[in-house]
Scaffold this active site. Structure first.
Site, mmCIF file in Angstrom:
data_model
loop_
_atom_site.group_PDB
_atom_site.id
_atom_site.type_symbol
_atom_site.label_atom_id
_atom_site.label_comp_id
_atom_site.label_asym_id
_atom_site.label_seq_id
_atom_site.Cartn_x
_atom_site.Cartn_y
_atom_site.Cartn_z
ATOM 1 C CE LYS A 205 -1.128 2.233 3.480
ATOM 2 N NZ LYS A 205 -1.570 2.736 4.807
ATOM 3 C CB CYS A 275 -18.449 2.812 4.919
ATOM 4 S SG CYS A 275 -18.832 1.058 4.720
ATOM 5 C CB CYS A 282 -26.463 1.701 6.981
ATOM 6 S SG CYS A 282 -25.108 0.498 7.080
ATOM 7 C CB CYS A 285 -24.789 5.147 3.346
ATOM 8 S SG CYS A 285 -23.877 4.631 1.878
ATOM 9 C CB CYS A 291 -24.924 -0.952 0.390
ATOM 10 S SG CYS A 291 -23.580 -1.665 1.357
#
Length: 297
Positions: A205, A275, A282, A285, A291
């Site tokens: 990463k 998230c 949620c 969102c 989702c």
């Protein structure tokens, strides 16, 4: 990453002729009626190259090309992406204000800037952006260069970077990596992912982000815990992945390359604000209706 195969053309016929020529030499005959006589070693190439060759051997002469197998992609991913962009429109997550791209001295000489980018990435592992940013500010106040770090004793370096996660290990890694940069790269950082991940304390990463930020080169998708968690919740991987590196490979298999640079920044901020790892919001969102994870909460 899945990509469309090149259309049949003159370059392909030249490549096919060359392969047939090699086959003639190997077989000791003047005529070759099929590609079956191509030596097995010529097939040991990247899958894309093999698919390209197959489309040029038989079909090209007949004016047709072999159809490509459809590439897998997640359901509703484009709509999910657009909605995440909308939720990230204000750019007010911690990563936007204190992430790695805000930690280095942009007015420093390019070589010094690249070194600071790498160090901020090393410090950021298992550490909140706020803590990394504060540690980098303290380091810069002491003059953050390869030479200044090499001249600094371990105790002082530890005091400056504390309380970043695993700070004792990071003192060791920073000193080892800095010495390598001085001896092997003239004080600069490597220009490839392969070389970057050989440095103590530098993982995939960090390497991909260093390529992106320090060298302005997109070498792959930088997958941290946020990207790993969110892409699994959205089912952006064919099957659940256990580790970030698995996730990176799975994403790069289908996600268009022009999105690779954006996806880390986008999902990290989304993971910091909406998230969340525990008790994701949620109800706030925009993707709650499409989702897969939200439907089970």
């Amino acid at each position: 990453m899945c990509a469309a195969l090149p259309a049949a053309g003159g370059g392909g016929r030249v490549a096919a002729a060359r392969r047939l020529g090699r086959a003639r030499g190997a077989a000791g005959v003047s005529q070759v009626h099929s590609t079956a006589s191509i030596p097995r070693r010529s097939r040991r190439r990247k899958s894309v190259a093999i698919a390209y060759d197959a489309g040029q051997g038989d079909g090209a002469e007949q004016g047709t090309s072999e159809p490509q197998r459809p590439c897998w992609e997640p359901r509703d991913w484009r709509l999910q992406l657009e909605r995440i962009r909308e939720m990230r429109r204000n750019r007010d997550a911690p990563v936007d204000e204190m992430g790695v791209e805000k930690c280095y001295d942009s007015s420093a000489p390019p070589q010094v800037m690249r070194y600071q980018v790498l160090l901020s990435l090393m410090l950021s592992s298992q550490t909140k952006d706020q803590v990394t940013s504060a540690a980098m500010l303290r380091l810069r106040q002491h003059g953050l260069t390869v030479d200044s770090i090499l001249q600094m004793d371990d105790a002082m370096l530890g005091q400056i970077i504390y309380p970043v996660g695993f700070w004792r290990n990071k003192v060791k890694y920073i000193k080892q990596t800095t010495a390598i940069l001085k001896q092997k790269y003239g004080g600069d950082i490597p220009r490839t992912v392969e070389e970057l991940v050989q440095l103590p304390g530098v993982g995939p990463k960090m390497a991909h982000l260093a390529m992106n930020i320090a060298w302005d080169s997109v070498s792959g998708i930088a997958v941290d815990t946020h990207v790993h968690r969110i892409t699994n919740r959205l089912k952006w991987v064919k099957k659940e992945t256990r580790y970030p590196e698995e996730t990176r490979v799975a994403l790069e298999d289908w996600l268009p390359r022009d999105l690779w640079r954006e996806i880390n920044w986008l999902l990290v901020g989304f993971g910091q604000q909406t998230c969340l790892p525990v008790n994701p919001r949620c109800n706030e969102c925009l993707n709650q209706d499409i989702c897969p994870a939200a439907k089970t909460r």
